[in-house]
Design a protein around this motif. Structure first.
Motif, PDB file in Angstrom:
ATOM      1  N   SER A  59       1.177  -1.654   0.188  1.00 56.17           N
ATOM      2  CA  SER A  59       0.102  -0.087   0.320  1.00 56.17           C
ATOM      3  C   SER A  59       1.113   0.878  -0.313  1.00 56.17           C
ATOM      4  N   GLY A  60       0.247   2.537  -0.301  1.00 56.36           N
ATOM      5  CA  GLY A  60       0.713   3.787  -0.685  1.00 56.36           C
ATOM      6  C   GLY A  60       1.342   3.777   1.401  1.00 56.36           C
ATOM      7  N   ASN A  64       4.876   4.932   1.881  1.00 54.21           N
ATOM      8  CA  ASN A  64       6.057   6.100   2.801  1.00 54.21           C
ATOM      9  C   ASN A  64       5.811   5.742   4.327  1.00 54.21           C
ATOM     10  N   GLU A  90      -2.629   8.233   8.051  1.00 56.30           N
ATOM     11  CA  GLU A  90      -1.548   6.944   8.308  1.00 56.30           C
ATOM     12  C   GLU A  90      -1.582   6.561   9.482  1.00 56.30           C
ATOM     13  N   GLU A 137       3.689  16.503  -1.262  1.00 61.60           N
ATOM     14  CA  GLU A 137       2.583  15.184  -1.318  1.00 61.60           C
ATOM     15  C   GLU A 137       2.479  15.549  -3.005  1.00 61.60           C
ATOM     16  N   ASN A 141      -4.620  15.041  -2.317  1.00 63.49           N
ATOM     17  CA  ASN A 141      -5.168  14.875  -2.049  1.00 63.49           C
ATOM     18  C   ASN A 141      -6.322  15.753  -1.179  1.00 63.49           C
ATOM     19  N   ASP A 170       5.668  11.957  -1.590  1.00 64.29           N
ATOM     20  CA  ASP A 170       4.258  11.336  -1.392  1.00 64.29           C
ATOM     21  C   ASP A 170       3.422  11.049  -3.138  1.00 64.29           C
ATOM     22  N   ALA A 172       1.412   9.561  -4.581  1.00 64.09           N
ATOM     23  CA  ALA A 172      -0.203   8.113  -5.028  1.00 64.09           C
ATOM     24  C   ALA A 172      -0.882   8.755  -6.229  1.00 64.09           C
ATOM     25  N   ARG A 173      -1.045   9.975  -6.276  1.00 68.78           N
ATOM     26  CA  ARG A 173      -1.424  10.448  -7.527  1.00 68.78           C
ATOM     27  C   ARG A 173       0.003  11.278  -7.922  1.00 68.78           C
ATOM     28  N   CYS A 198       1.367   5.133  -6.329  1.00 69.97           N
ATOM     29  CA  CYS A 198       0.330   4.160  -6.140  1.00 69.97           C
ATOM     30  C   CYS A 198      -0.007   4.145  -7.347  1.00 69.97           C
ATOM     31  N   LYS A 201      -4.796   3.546  -7.586  1.00 68.49           N
ATOM     32  CA  LYS A 201      -5.711   4.909  -7.539  1.00 68.49           C
ATOM     33  C   LYS A 201      -6.062   4.331  -8.977  1.00 68.49           C
TER      34      LYS A 201
HETATM   35  C1  LIG Z   1      -3.792   7.244  -0.625  1.00 64.58           C
HETATM   36  C2  LIG Z   1      -3.319   8.070  -0.824  1.00 64.58           C
HETATM   37  C3  LIG Z   1      -1.693   7.266   0.069  1.00 64.58           C
HETATM   38  C4  LIG Z   1      -1.680   5.309   0.416  1.00 64.58           C
HETATM   39  O1  LIG Z   1      -2.580   4.701   0.536  1.00 64.58           O
HETATM   40  P1  LIG Z   1      -3.237   3.652   0.520  1.00 64.58           P
HETATM   41  O2  LIG Z   1      -4.519   3.506   1.024  1.00 64.58           O
HETATM   42  O3  LIG Z   1      -2.806   3.154   2.312  1.00 64.58           O
HETATM   43  O4  LIG Z   1      -2.554   2.653   0.130  1.00 64.58           O
HETATM   44  C5  LIG Z   1      -0.720   8.382   0.395  1.00 64.58           C
HETATM   45  N1  LIG Z   1      -0.785   9.491   0.206  1.00 64.58           N
HETATM   46  C6  LIG Z   1      -2.186   9.551  -0.003  1.00 64.58           C
HETATM   47  C7  LIG Z   1      -1.616  11.292  -0.824  1.00 64.58           C
HETATM   48  C8  LIG Z   1      -3.243   9.270  -0.737  1.00 64.58           C
HETATM   49  O5  LIG Z   1      -4.178   9.644  -1.479  1.00 64.58           O
END
Ligand SMILES: *Cc1c(COP(=O)(O)O)cnc(C)c1O
Length: 340
Positions: A59-60, A64, A90, A137, A141, A170, A172-173, A198, A201
């Motif tokens: 997972s993300g 991290n 987290e 990041e 998000n 980070d 993720a996106r 990630c 996503k």
């Molecule tokens: C979703 C997300 C993560 C990681 O999420 P997991 O559900 O653990 O995979 C990390 N950073 C951001 C900014 C996210 O949106």
């Protein structure tokens, strides 16, 4: 009626081609580092970003948290924005896993400057926590998927090198940012020492994230992944889905962004909504005039076959992804217009 799920961009189902790639994946035991599909995914990702090595994780959050653990010692401090996922979402992992505290920067969009970093670096004195890491990041998000500009990334990267602190992303996106920006994966590889991306996503894989860095960092990260219980065995089935996603699903993220903008224009016409956050990518966050409307709004959408969750007492987040089609937008628009 098809259920439209706007709760998150993590809810996607693998399509036939991705399932076929998973089904046919050659596999081995990844703890022995001999799963060919995991190795192929790690090699591909590392090459994309011009990094020496990569590590496939569950997972993300895990990528991290491993990065923070490798970069710090207990009692240290890391610098991050108040919006950041590592700080908010987290489970207190910065403290729980690494014994580290967070020094926050307060911005309106999660995007900060070298000055804001420098003001938070502690001097070398026994009274103070040792500053040992900077985390950014992209997209942000909690700020509605905001994008760092190339200039802003260059500035913090130069700053991190000057102050001799590692810089972690980070991401993720990250691909949502890349398809809208003038920087490349190689640029990102240059700006950041370590990167988390990630696959589950917007890219649409069922499971998985990758951590990228130099060889010695990834060697240590592999050790921490094992300690955190994240060593997976025949993980090639999952890695094959991630490989498919990285190869096929990046460019189409633009479609999600277009869908997001279309629905945003409808949301802005709704008189029961007081504020719509900037929506540069696939996330649309808006606030109601009256907190009491939130549960009623979710119920109204449920009756129209659209799944939602609130993102705060008076706010909702729509996440657009590859399982939301052009046709689905009509039902979303109708639900928005028929709510009073
Ligand atoms: C979703 C997300 C993560 C990681 O999420 P997991 O559900 O653990 O995979 C990390 N950073 C951001 C900014 C996210 O949106």
């Amino acid at each position: 009626m098809k259920i439209i799920d706007l709760r998150s961009d993590t809810v996607t189902q693998p399509g036939d081609a991705m399932r076929k790639a998973m089904f046919n994946a050659p596999i081995g035991d990844d703890v022995f580092e001999d799963d060919p599909s995991v190795n192929a995914l790690e090699d591909k990702a590392a090459a994309m970003f011009g990094k020496e090595a990569a590590l496939f994780c569950s997972s993300g959050t895990q990528t991290n948290q491993i990065a923070i653990k490798v970069h710090t010692r207990p009692g240290d401090e890391l610098i991050c924005d108040g919006f950041s996922h590592i700080y908010n979402y987290e489970g207190g992992g910065i403290a729980f896993n690494s014994g580290v505290q967070a020094r926050l920067i307060h911005t309106k969009d999660g995007i900060f400057t070298p000055n804001e970093i420098r003001e938070r670096i502690n001097v070398d004195n026994v009274h103070f926590s040792r500053t040992s890491l900077i985390c950014a990041e992209n997209t942000v998000n909690k700020a509605g998927g905001s994008i760092w500009t190339k200039g802003a990334l260059e500035e913090i990267s130069t700053c991190a090198k000057e102050v001799k602190l590692p810089l972690h992303l980070d991401g993720a996106r990250l691909f949502n940012a890349l398809v809208e920006s003038d920087y490349s994966t190689k640029d990102i590889g240059n700006y950041f020492d370590t990167i988390s991306i990630c696959l589950s996503k917007g890219l649409g894989a069922p499971v998985g994230s990758l951590l990228l860095g130099d060889k010695s960092f990834i060697k240590e990260a592999r050790r921490i992944r094992k300690v955190f219980g994240g060593g997976m065995r025949q993980a090639g089935f999952l890695a094959a889905a991630g490989h498919y996603a990285l190869t096929n699903n990046i460019d189409r993220l633009k479609v999600d962004h277009l869908h997001c903008k279309k629905i945003a224009s409808v949301v802005m016409e709704c008189n029961y909504i007081s504020e719509v956050l900037p929506h540069a990518t696939n996330l649309l966050i808006f606030k109601f005039k009256d907190a009491g409307l939130t549960p009623r709004f979710i119920q109204h959408f449920a009756e129209a076959g659209i799944k939602l969750v609130s993102s705060g007492p008076t706010s909702i987040r729509f996440a657009f992804h590859l399982d939301v089609s052009e046709d689905d937008l009509i039902r979303i628009e109708n639900a928005l217009r028929s709510f009073v």
